[in-house]
Motif scaffolding. Structure first.
Motif, PDB file in Angstrom:
ATOM      1  N   VAL A  65      11.462 -18.864  -1.032  1.00  0.00           N
ATOM      2  CA  VAL A  65      10.672 -18.659  -2.237  1.00  0.00           C
ATOM      3  C   VAL A  65       9.689 -17.521  -1.991  1.00  0.00           C
ATOM      4  CG1 VAL A  65       9.374 -19.822  -4.054  1.00  0.00           C
ATOM      5  CG2 VAL A  65      10.789 -21.162  -2.518  1.00  0.00           C
ATOM      6  N   LEU A  66       9.585 -16.600  -2.961  1.00  0.00           N
ATOM      7  CA  LEU A  66       8.701 -15.435  -2.863  1.00  0.00           C
ATOM      8  C   LEU A  66       7.510 -15.608  -3.799  1.00  0.00           C
ATOM      9  CD1 LEU A  66      11.259 -14.283  -1.496  1.00  0.00           C
ATOM     10  CD2 LEU A  66      10.792 -12.107  -2.630  1.00  0.00           C
ATOM     11  N   PHE A  67       6.311 -15.431  -3.247  1.00  0.00           N
ATOM     12  CA  PHE A  67       5.093 -15.459  -4.041  1.00  0.00           C
ATOM     13  C   PHE A  67       4.274 -14.208  -3.747  1.00  0.00           C
ATOM     14  CE2 PHE A  67       5.989 -19.985  -4.386  1.00  0.00           C
ATOM     15  CZ  PHE A  67       5.540 -20.272  -5.671  1.00  0.00           C
ATOM     16  N   ALA A  68       3.496 -13.797  -4.746  1.00  0.00           N
ATOM     17  CA  ALA A  68       2.590 -12.664  -4.603  1.00  0.00           C
ATOM     18  C   ALA A  68       1.395 -12.909  -5.524  1.00  0.00           C
ATOM     19  CB  ALA A  68       3.287 -11.350  -4.965  1.00  0.00           C
ATOM     20  N   PRO A  69       0.257 -12.224  -5.280  1.00  0.00           N
ATOM     21  CA  PRO A  69      -0.911 -12.436  -6.134  1.00  0.00           C
ATOM     22  C   PRO A  69      -0.632 -12.060  -7.587  1.00  0.00           C
ATOM     23  CG  PRO A  69      -1.517 -11.296  -4.112  1.00  0.00           C
ATOM     24  CD  PRO A  69      -0.027 -11.321  -4.154  1.00  0.00           C
ATOM     25  N   ALA A  70      -1.181 -12.871  -8.507  1.00  0.00           N
ATOM     26  CA  ALA A  70      -1.027 -12.570  -9.934  1.00  0.00           C
ATOM     27  C   ALA A  70      -1.903 -11.400 -10.350  1.00  0.00           C
ATOM     28  CB  ALA A  70      -1.369 -13.806 -10.764  1.00  0.00           C
ATOM     29  N   ALA A  71      -2.964 -11.154  -9.601  1.00  0.00           N
ATOM     30  CA  ALA A  71      -3.851 -10.020  -9.873  1.00  0.00           C
ATOM     31  C   ALA A  71      -4.042  -9.239  -8.581  1.00  0.00           C
ATOM     32  CB  ALA A  71      -5.200 -10.497 -10.412  1.00  0.00           C
ATOM     33  N   CYS A  72      -4.164  -7.919  -8.719  1.00  0.00           N
ATOM     34  CA  CYS A  72      -4.293  -7.061  -7.538  1.00  0.00           C
ATOM     35  C   CYS A  72      -5.445  -6.080  -7.754  1.00  0.00           C
ATOM     36  CB  CYS A  72      -2.975  -6.331  -7.270  1.00  0.00           C
ATOM     37  SG  CYS A  72      -3.014  -5.314  -5.771  1.00  0.00           S
ATOM     38  N   PRO A  73      -6.679  -6.508  -7.475  1.00  0.00           N
ATOM     39  CA  PRO A  73      -7.816  -5.602  -7.694  1.00  0.00           C
ATOM     40  C   PRO A  73      -7.956  -4.516  -6.634  1.00  0.00           C
ATOM     41  CG  PRO A  73      -8.564  -7.698  -6.807  1.00  0.00           C
ATOM     42  CD  PRO A  73      -7.090  -7.844  -7.043  1.00  0.00           C
TER      43      PRO A  73
END
Length: 817
Positions: free
Chosen positions: A571-579
């Motif tokens: 399963v691949l996850f990444a941040p929903a926001a990238c400031p």
């Protein structure tokens, strides 16, 4: 020895028709950061020399060639060099490392040099094992483990004591094992310090967390002093000190008296009359005694008042059902202040039941039950518990409720637990989004009994499940209880598993934890059942455990060959926001069961992560090879990877044991511009000499949410507990008629055996036959496998096909199913 026919060389006067002989061969090298490395070879006599790297010839323009003459033999000497860059090595992807070798020609033939491997040097940041703080007694041995971070070349290890280098050559009490552990043969007070493990190679130097070692000394008494002179009170004394040795660094103080007194005469001593101090002492003792008597009287009065408050003729049974959502019960006397309304506790295992229990009514979409004599007591809307002596039995029940603590530590209302109150009508418990459920069939609980039953999913770190050899955890660890209750029919515990089962590759056992805490094998799948208390139906992704004894269960497998495999969910996850410019992609490698995926989804919700790809399944084999992960095909003008090595690895045993549920690797990327939002790359996950999966990532990190449908909230699943007929797909009366029709042996084969064959359950005939009602076991298993989305018409068709051999049965099933 290698020379062929020779011809005199008119220039040098020596023989030149020889096979080339290498005076210098390329050696293994490491690429540090982005610096290119040089490979060289020298051969004589040689007319041509070329490099071949990973089976392909290096372009002639990349060679740097020098010619000379050997002064001793006069033969021509040729030396060739090439440079290898990091980009060239990283392009080679797969199981083979990057290598180069020289091929030299002369008029007599060719000669190949040894292979030189070119590796990208790195040293990871995190130690695989760090030393931990300890407190040890003086002269006790100490072992401080240290497993350095993975690196190429392997890291060298040294130890620091209070930031000073520990040199075993200068201290005979210290040595370092081949596994890099620091051993102190006998702890001394001078060894109290902070110890740090330092790993280093040509790339970097890493320090572990410092471990504080405290060497303590327990105190010991000195010898007693001589007795003192006999005093006026006819006593003398002697003393000793806690000084040989004195406690140090937190050691224990001496145990026992420091002063010893005794009578020093054999005759009675005369004492003066009691003075003012003695009178004050006596007065104080009398005052304390009076206070104790008053407190005792107050306690008796309070107890009598509470006991008198339970004089009602009827005690409301909401004590057993309050807090249980599926059953809605109102008190029988709302205006009676003496009703017993105590919140139910898991410590109350059984209560005698007299009366009727009103089940939750099904909605219009449910199948309606026909009115019949079997269900005629239902529908009263309320029920009571009648006691022959309400005051005495009510007080006794309150006392048991307040003193028992067998299951009081179980957390109420958690997402990994379900509980409810059940009687002879049975019911069902489910933990949402985990695939874990407990089916309590009708008549499993004796009539007249009411049980409060719970179902709990445990985290692996909370339960110690010992595994040995090639054993691996294949399922979640689940408890149902309370243990020790009487069940007259087997309950069915359903849970997922991650094994690709085959008799030639696996030995699978059902384990149960005993009351003493040890884990015991209660059933070996595929073998004849050693007991009638347990049975397991293993399917492709779930198992159904028949058990007449509730408790804590787990499915454990032992591989019999290297072809044995487990299913991993990638399963691949990444941040929903990238400031910021930095962006992390987390790749989870999970056991393929619903409960683990649910936990990861909840974890990522807290971290603000989003799913960036559909989950994939990887078959992980018992081949002792690690799992590798790498990222490729990223646009270098927009993104760059901060990973030093070409791939990351998860050790084999971390995955195979199944005891580390949330294993993952993180790929840290960096945007070259804050305006970059499109990310396109490939992520490869594969086991060395095994299966692999490839993810194509192509999404907008600012607004792409196409995979959000995977994150289903728990509220959409349904009630975790169902009681009575609402917990079953098959109407109760029809179930009873099917059982009464198919249990007796049919003259034309119209019995439960034919039904088992129609439902593809004929491999379990021996187990069904061992039970008083084989048909009930078949229907219970169908309920466990097909709730809540089972197709009741298909079951009705199977029963109808059996009934075609018996006209009476066919009429019943065709009309009512």
């Amino acid at each position: 020895a290698q020379q062929s026919a020779t011809v005199a060389n008119p220039v040098s006067g020596a023989s030149s028709d020889l096979l080339p002989h290498f005076q210098l061969e390329p050696e293994d090298v490491y690429i540090v950061k982005n610096k290119a490395v040089s490979l060289a070879c020298r051969a004589t006599p040689a007319t041509q020399i070329y490099f071949k790297c990973n089976g392909e010839w290096v372009h002639q323009g990349d060679h740097v060639t020098q010619h000379s003459t050997d002064r001793g033999t006069g033969l021509p000497v040729m030396e060739v060099r090439i440079e290898v860059t990091r980009q060239q090595v990283e392009k080679i992807f797969g199981l083979e490392e990057y290598w180069c070798q020289c091929v030299a020609w002369s008029s007599s033939g060719t000669t190949k040099s040894q292979k030189a491997f070119v590796r990208i040097a790195y040293l990871r940041k995190n130690f695989e094992q760090e030393p931990t703080a300890r407190e040890v007694s003086i002269e006790q041995g100490i072992v401080l483990p240290c497993r350095p971070p993975e690196g190429i070349p392997p890291a060298e290890v040294e130890w620091l004591r209070n930031e000073e280098l520990v040199d075993p050559a200068l201290d005979a009490n210290v040595y370092v094992t081949p596994e890099h552990s620091l051993v102190l043969r006998q702890a001394r007070l001078a060894d109290t310090a902070n110890y740090t493990c330092v790993a280093k190679n040509i790339v970097a130097r890493r320090r572990s967390a410092s471990a504080a070692i405290t060497v303590y000394v327990d105190g010991a008494w000195s010898e007693w002093s001589k007795w003192s002179v006999c005093g006026a009170e006819c006593t003398h004394w002697r003393s000793r000190e806690c000084s040989e040795p004195a406690p140090r660094n937190g050691g224990r103080d001496c145990h026992g008296p420091e002063l010893d007194t005794r009578n020093c005469t054999s005759e009675l001593c005369s004492h003066a009359a009691p003075g003012a101090e003695d009178v004050a002492l006596y007065v104080g003792l009398v005052a304390v005694a009076v206070c104790l008597v008053l407190l005792l009287l107050v306690g008796v009065l309070v107890y009598c008042r509470k006991k008198g408050g339970l004089d009602a003729d009827v005690a409301d049974s909401s004590i057993l059902t309050a807090g249980f959502q599926p059953v809605s019960i109102k008190p029988s006397k709302a205006d009676n202040p003496s009703l017993l309304t105590i919140q139910p506790d898991l410590s109350t295992a059984t209560m005698t039941y007299q009366g009727s229990l009103c089940p939750r009514q099904d909605g219009p979409a449910k199948l309606q039950l026909p009115n019949g004599h079997l269900l005629s007591p239902l529908g009263a809307g309320r029920h009571t518990l009648h006691h022959s002596s309400p005051a005495a039995e009510g007080a006794d029940f309150v006392a048991r409720l307040s003193t028992q603590s067998y299951f009081r530590s179980l957390p109420r209302g958690t997402t990994n637990m379900a509980y409810g109150t059940f009687n002879f009508l049975g019911g069902r418990l489910m933990i949402p989004n985990t695939g874990i459920s407990l089916l309590i069939p009708p008549d499993a609980i004796p009539r007249g009994k009411i049980y409060e039953v719970y179902l709990t999913l445990h985290k692996q770190e909370e339960v110690r499940l010992p595994l040995a050899g090639c054993q691996t955890l294949l399922s979640p660890i689940v408890s149902c209880g309370p243990p020790g209750v009487l069940l007259t029919r087997p309950a069915i515990l359903a849970m997922g598993h991650c094994v690709e089962a085959s008799a030639e590759n696996w030995s699978i056992r059902l384990k149960k934890q005993s009351c003493e805490g040890t884990w015991e094998d209660v059933l070996q799948l595929g073998a004849e059942p050693c007991t009638e208390l347990y049975y397991c139906q293993l399917e492709a992704q779930a198992c159904y455990i028949f058990t007449e004894q509730l408790g804590r269960f787990a499915l454990v497998g032992e591989s019999l060959s290297m072809a044995a495999s487990k299913r991993l969910k990638l399963v691949l996850f990444a941040p929903a926001a990238c400031p910021s410019l930095e962006y992390n992609i987390r790749v989870y490698c999970l056991s393929d069961t619903q409960d683990v995926l649910k936990e990861v989804i909840q974890l990522e919700k807290q971290l603000g992560g989003q799913l960036i790809g559909a989950p994939r399944v990887l078959h992980f084999k018992d081949s002792y090879h690690n799992l590798r992960l790498s990222i490729h095909d990223m646009p270098s003008s927009l993104w760059k990877s901060k990973l030093l090595a070409s791939y990351q690895e998860i050790p084999f045993y971390h995955i195979w044991s199944g005891l580390q549920p949330f294993l993952h690797c993180t790929f840290t990327l960096e945007r070259l511009s804050p305006s970059t939002c499109e990310l396109a790359c490939k992520i490869w996950v594969w086991q060395v000499e095994g299966d692999g999966q490839s993810f194509t990532v192509n999404f907008n990190i600012a607004k792409d949410t196409r995979f959000s449908d995977w994150l289903v909230p728990d509220s959409e699943v349904g009630a975790p507990a169902l009681v009575g007929p609402s917990a079953f797909k098959i109407p109760f009366l029809i179930r009873q008629k099917i059982i009464s029709s198919l249990d007796p042996p049919g003259t034309r084969g119209a019995d439960w055996r034919t039904l088992a064959q129609k439902l593809n359950l004929d491999s379990h005939l021996s187990f069904f036959a061992s039970k008083p009602s084989p048909t009930a076991m078949i229907l219970n298993l169908w309920e466990a496998r097909h709730f809540p989305n089972g197709n009741l018409s298909q079951l009705a068709a199977a029963v109808a096909e059996v009934g075609k051999q018996d006209s009476a049965l066919f009429a019943v099933s065709e009309a009512e199913c």
